[in-house]
Design a protein around this motif. Sequence first.
Motif, short mmCIF file in Angstrom:
data_model
loop_
_atom_site.label_atom_id
_atom_site.label_comp_id
_atom_site.label_asym_id
_atom_site.label_seq_id
_atom_site.Cartn_x
_atom_site.Cartn_y
_atom_site.Cartn_z
N TRP A 105 -3.37 -0.52 6.30
CA TRP A 105 -2.69 0.57 7.10
C TRP A 105 -1.11 0.18 7.62
N GLU A 106 -1.05 -0.94 8.06
CA GLU A 106 0.23 -1.35 8.48
C GLU A 106 1.49 -1.63 7.45
N LYS A 107 0.75 -2.03 6.24
CA LYS A 107 1.77 -1.95 5.11
C LYS A 107 2.17 -0.52 4.61
N HIS A 108 1.12 0.33 4.63
CA HIS A 108 1.38 1.80 4.20
C HIS A 108 2.22 2.36 5.04
N VAL A 109 2.25 1.99 6.30
CA VAL A 109 3.07 2.92 7.43
C VAL A 109 4.56 2.22 7.06
N LEU A 110 4.67 0.99 6.88
CA LEU A 110 5.76 0.29 6.74
C LEU A 110 6.55 0.92 5.43
N GLU B 145 -10.11 -6.32 10.08
CA GLU B 145 -8.62 -6.85 9.93
C GLU B 145 -8.08 -6.52 8.70
N ASP B 146 -8.66 -6.55 7.41
CA ASP B 146 -7.94 -6.33 6.32
C ASP B 146 -7.62 -5.10 6.30
N ARG C 278 -7.67 6.26 2.47
CA ARG C 278 -6.31 6.25 2.93
C ARG C 278 -6.27 7.02 4.34
N VAL C 279 -5.33 6.37 5.00
CA VAL C 279 -4.80 7.05 6.43
C VAL C 279 -3.98 8.04 6.32
N GLN C 280 -4.22 9.15 7.46
CA GLN C 280 -3.54 10.45 7.16
C GLN C 280 -2.24 10.11 7.84
#
Length: 568
Positions: free
Chosen positions: A525-530, A519-520, A561-563
């Motif tokens: 990831w959601e914060k980075h995409v934003l 969940e963390d 990190r997420v691509q």
Amino acid sequence: MASETHMPVPVCLIENTPARGLVVRPEALQVLSKITQPVVVVAITGLYRTGKSYLMNRLAGQRRGFSLGSTVQSHTKGIWMWCVPHPCRPGHTLVLLDTEGLGDVEKNDTWIFVLTILLSSTLIYNSRGTIDQLAMDQLQYPWWDSSTRDSEDELDDSEKFVLFFPTLIWAVRDFTLHLKKDGKEISEDEYLEEALKLKAGKGMIQETQRYNQPRECIRQFFPDRKCFVFEQPASRKDLVRLEDLQDDEINPEFQQQVEKFCSHIWEKSPPKTIPGGHIITGNLLGKLATTYVETIRSGAVPCLESAVLALAEIENAAAVKEAVTLYQDLMAQRAKLPTENIQELLELHSQCEQEALELFMARAFKDGICHFQSQVEAVKAKFCKDNEQASYEKCKAALGDLSQDLEKRISDGVYSVSGGYELFKEDQQALVEKYWELPGKGVKADAVLQEFLQSRKTLAKSILNTDRSLTEKDRELKSTFWAGETGTTGLLGQEQHERAEQERAVQRQKEAEERQKLEDQLRSWEKHVLQLRKKLENCSEKQLKEQQKMIRHKSKVPSGRVQVPRCG
């Protein structure tokens, strides 16, 4: 029937047939049903072949209409009716009734005379010659017979009977005497009163009794009375064609007497009413005639020679019918079945019975109250039965609706577990409480509920037996599990169970930590995409292209990190 129209010819209202007796003719009832105006009903009776029909035709303003006849046999079988606009009372209809003559050996006079009295507001008695003992006896014959008289009871009730008797007009035809007494001229009415005087003394002399009896009856039952005398209208040879005679061929004195007679009838005859002040219309007159004849034909009234007694019986029967019908209608209007309790219905019954009793007492006379009460009790009993049936059906329907959930839980096996019986009892008690909260269940509420619960006893017993069986098996399993075959094995089993529980707790903790970690990561990831979205929104088209180049040259994303997907 509009006031400006009338029947062109008379019709038979009540037919006197050899085979069927008295019958009300439907065509006459149809005529009366259309008359909504108050009616003035003038009827005539008397010996047959005395010229009754001629006077009735003149009252109708016509020369022809009612059949005069010219033979010894009476032409009028039963009661004939002619409805015409009233010449002196606007908004009223004049109903003329011509009856078959008294003294015809081919029929029974009593019922015809009784019906004539009951239906008319003015009764004309037509006799011939003088008012003598023979005329008195002829009037007495159909309605007062000493053999049926019980002491002086009927005379004692004369005040009550008077309410049902019409005004009497005595028409004396072919009158030959001079209206004088002691050398002085007297009026026609004074002549009648002289003829009705009683002989002095009340001894047992049969001759005196025979003389006084009809006079006493007429004096008491017809307090409103008047007399007209008529000379012979024409020569004997011309009487057979009286309706065809021209005015100059008829005795002028007779013509004047007829005009005086008609004027009095038109001006003084009252509208037809029944006791209690009810004014009768043509429609109601037809219903009265039907009720009276049905009562006679049904045998409800014995075949009495005394029309006074028959009149009481018939009128009481009609009064009972009307009053009971009123009671039934009032109950039907006011009783909202089912009533909450029997007391509510009985109170309503008392109110409606009182109103119906007042109507009955205003119309009836002599002994009739017991018959009225017995019929009202019969109607009340039916209302009580209908009230119970309505309550029963409503309560059955209510329990059917309320028990649907309970029945579904039973079919689903909800109660087929250990402890199911207690659960079943709780649900059933909840159903009962909801049932009692429902309004308007009526007098059978408790009985229907007890019937419902009784029908569930076998089911409840089955659930209880199943509950006990399952509970016993649970005890055996627990005993085997916790105790085992020996106490040591039981302790060992308990330690193993506790260890297994600890291991499951540790496993659950690990799973929770792993779930938290994932969940963390998802939130990161959601914060980075934003953030990337915000940058992309602010960059120009050129910057966007450069950014895409830089991203394409990167061979891989740093660890953790997420691509980022390509913008294009």
